[in-house]
Write a protein that holds these residues in place. Sequence first.
Motif, mmCIF file in Angstrom:
data_model
loop_
_atom_site.group_PDB
_atom_site.id
_atom_site.type_symbol
_atom_site.label_atom_id
_atom_site.label_comp_id
_atom_site.label_asym_id
_atom_site.label_seq_id
_atom_site.Cartn_x
_atom_site.Cartn_y
_atom_site.Cartn_z
ATOM 1 N N ALA A 175 29.222 42.558 51.392
ATOM 2 C CA ALA A 175 29.825 41.311 50.551
ATOM 3 C C ALA A 175 29.646 40.051 50.718
ATOM 4 O O ALA A 175 29.650 39.184 50.378
ATOM 5 C CB ALA A 175 31.446 41.772 50.559
ATOM 6 N N ASP B 122 28.607 36.998 48.733
ATOM 7 C CA ASP B 122 29.318 36.060 49.231
ATOM 8 C C ASP B 122 29.104 34.713 49.360
ATOM 9 O O ASP B 122 29.103 33.854 49.022
ATOM 10 C CB ASP B 122 30.502 36.022 50.015
ATOM 11 C CG ASP B 122 31.657 37.343 49.476
ATOM 12 O OD1 ASP B 122 31.215 37.670 48.208
ATOM 13 O OD2 ASP B 122 32.650 37.787 49.481
ATOM 14 N N LYS C 139 40.168 34.922 50.134
ATOM 15 C CA LYS C 139 39.375 35.982 51.579
ATOM 16 C C LYS C 139 38.674 34.949 52.433
ATOM 17 O O LYS C 139 39.261 35.278 54.038
ATOM 18 C CB LYS C 139 39.328 37.369 51.075
ATOM 19 C CG LYS C 139 38.329 38.190 52.165
ATOM 20 C CD LYS C 139 37.073 39.149 51.889
ATOM 21 C CE LYS C 139 37.444 39.872 52.721
ATOM 22 N NZ LYS C 139 36.420 41.014 52.277
ATOM 23 N N THR D 65 27.560 42.397 56.155
ATOM 24 C CA THR D 65 27.985 43.388 55.108
ATOM 25 C C THR D 65 27.632 43.018 54.117
ATOM 26 O O THR D 65 27.050 41.714 53.435
ATOM 27 C CB THR D 65 29.658 43.555 54.643
ATOM 28 O OG1 THR D 65 29.776 41.828 54.657
ATOM 29 C CG2 THR D 65 30.581 44.227 56.544
ATOM 30 N N ARG E 35 30.590 43.749 41.405
ATOM 31 C CA ARG E 35 31.693 44.367 42.160
ATOM 32 C C ARG E 35 30.602 45.423 43.304
ATOM 33 O O ARG E 35 29.666 45.620 43.247
ATOM 34 C CB ARG E 35 32.704 44.915 41.988
ATOM 35 C CG ARG E 35 33.628 44.262 40.778
ATOM 36 C CD ARG E 35 34.768 44.862 40.318
ATOM 37 N NE ARG E 35 35.045 45.698 41.824
ATOM 38 C CZ ARG E 35 36.228 46.277 41.068
ATOM 39 N NH1 ARG E 35 36.081 46.543 39.293
ATOM 40 N NH2 ARG E 35 36.626 47.332 41.659
ATOM 41 N N HIS F 276 39.304 35.051 43.926
ATOM 42 C CA HIS F 276 39.835 36.194 45.194
ATOM 43 C C HIS F 276 38.768 36.409 46.445
ATOM 44 O O HIS F 276 39.125 36.618 47.394
ATOM 45 C CB HIS F 276 40.049 37.785 44.537
ATOM 46 C CG HIS F 276 41.481 37.342 43.701
ATOM 47 N ND1 HIS F 276 42.674 37.657 43.635
ATOM 48 C CD2 HIS F 276 41.974 38.038 42.740
ATOM 49 C CE1 HIS F 276 43.456 36.970 42.944
ATOM 50 N NE2 HIS F 276 43.349 37.699 41.841
ATOM 51 N N LEU G 232 32.332 48.435 46.213
ATOM 52 C CA LEU G 232 33.245 49.593 46.672
ATOM 53 C C LEU G 232 34.007 49.001 48.351
ATOM 54 O O LEU G 232 32.561 48.547 48.668
ATOM 55 C CB LEU G 232 33.386 50.881 46.175
ATOM 56 C CG LEU G 232 32.809 51.270 44.490
ATOM 57 C CD1 LEU G 232 32.384 52.299 44.863
ATOM 58 C CD2 LEU G 232 33.591 49.930 43.235
ATOM 59 N N ARG G 233 35.032 49.831 48.720
ATOM 60 C CA ARG G 233 35.220 49.363 49.716
ATOM 61 C C ARG G 233 33.861 50.038 50.806
ATOM 62 O O ARG G 233 34.125 49.739 51.994
ATOM 63 C CB ARG G 233 36.693 50.106 50.012
ATOM 64 C CG ARG G 233 37.557 48.837 49.628
ATOM 65 C CD ARG G 233 39.085 49.099 50.069
ATOM 66 N NE ARG G 233 39.884 48.394 49.031
ATOM 67 C CZ ARG G 233 41.437 48.559 49.569
ATOM 68 N NH1 ARG G 233 42.132 49.778 50.040
ATOM 69 N NH2 ARG G 233 41.905 47.817 48.738
ATOM 70 N N SER G 234 33.883 51.136 50.255
ATOM 71 C CA SER G 234 32.980 51.864 51.261
ATOM 72 C C SER G 234 31.253 51.503 50.839
ATOM 73 O O SER G 234 30.139 51.302 51.794
ATOM 74 C CB SER G 234 32.271 53.647 50.159
ATOM 75 O OG SER G 234 32.076 53.001 48.846
ATOM 76 N N GLY G 235 31.481 49.826 50.463
ATOM 77 C CA GLY G 235 29.916 49.466 50.292
ATOM 78 C C GLY G 235 29.387 49.778 50.017
ATOM 79 O O GLY G 235 27.863 49.249 49.477
#
Length: 310
Positions: free
Chosen positions: A144, A148, A243, A142, A219, A239, A221-224
């Motif tokens: 994210a 990360d 995770k 992903t 950032r 945070h 979003l949850r949608s990518g």
Amino acid sequence: MKDVSETIESPKLNPALLYLNSLDSSHSRCNMRSRLLQIARILTDNPEAESLDLPWHMLRHQHIEAIKRKLVDQGKSPATVKLTLAALRGVLKAAFNNGDYSSEELLRANNVKSGRGSRLPRGRALSAQEIAALFAACRDGTPAGVRDLALFSLMYGAGLRREEVVKLQGENFNFNQRTLRIIGKGDKEREVPLPEAAVDHVSNWLKVRGNDEGAIFCRILRSGVVRRDMGLTAQGVYHILEKRYLLAGIEKCSPHDLRRTYATTLIDKKGDINLVRKLLGHSNIETTSKYDKRDEKEMRRAVEDLWMPV
């Protein structure tokens, strides 16, 4: 000490706010504000006080001694007492600069000793296996995960504070030289070399993010969707790590633990504390020495040689 908060009106400008506004980072402002609220709750005898609108200019030596005793009685650690009194001295200095506090009273306030004693530092260094598991937890295909992995590679591979990593922009990197320029605490600039793998992880993230101006770490979003206009915050980094360490199945760790792992590993392998001091951006080598765990290993080996009947 209730009388202190009920005396004449506060000065024209709140010295607590003047002091907080003089601090370099939002993290420092948040930290010191919490210290001042502790003092406000002692002064007002209100454990839920949330206001810093107090007559700080009326505080005298005996009040500060009483605040210190109260903090000690509350079981605060020596480091917490020292930092809380440092915040108070900052407020009184701001009151002095504002013309609301005399030099004589400021001198007396500064003469209040913070107290003796020490505590073992909190936090821990991660093992190589834990670092590997944490990085593996980011390889989920992903955007994210790519972000990360780059984020952690700089915090671990360059010893960055979370407040430093969220401020990074493209201009801070020299990919040809594999170096990173950082503005750290106290507005001090340093340049550190980067591991080749860290450069690769950051380059992979930039392919996802793009080369638009703004914070490197932003950032998602949850949608990518990658929001290049919304940089990560220091709390957001906390945070994200929470995770990922849960996904990795390793023990709890904090963003500063990645910096701690960087420092302890380099000291253990190279043995040059002054070199590590420069890489971390410390002014005082005593701060860096807290990351030196070589004596602990020697003590463990010594205890293991102790014979004991079973």
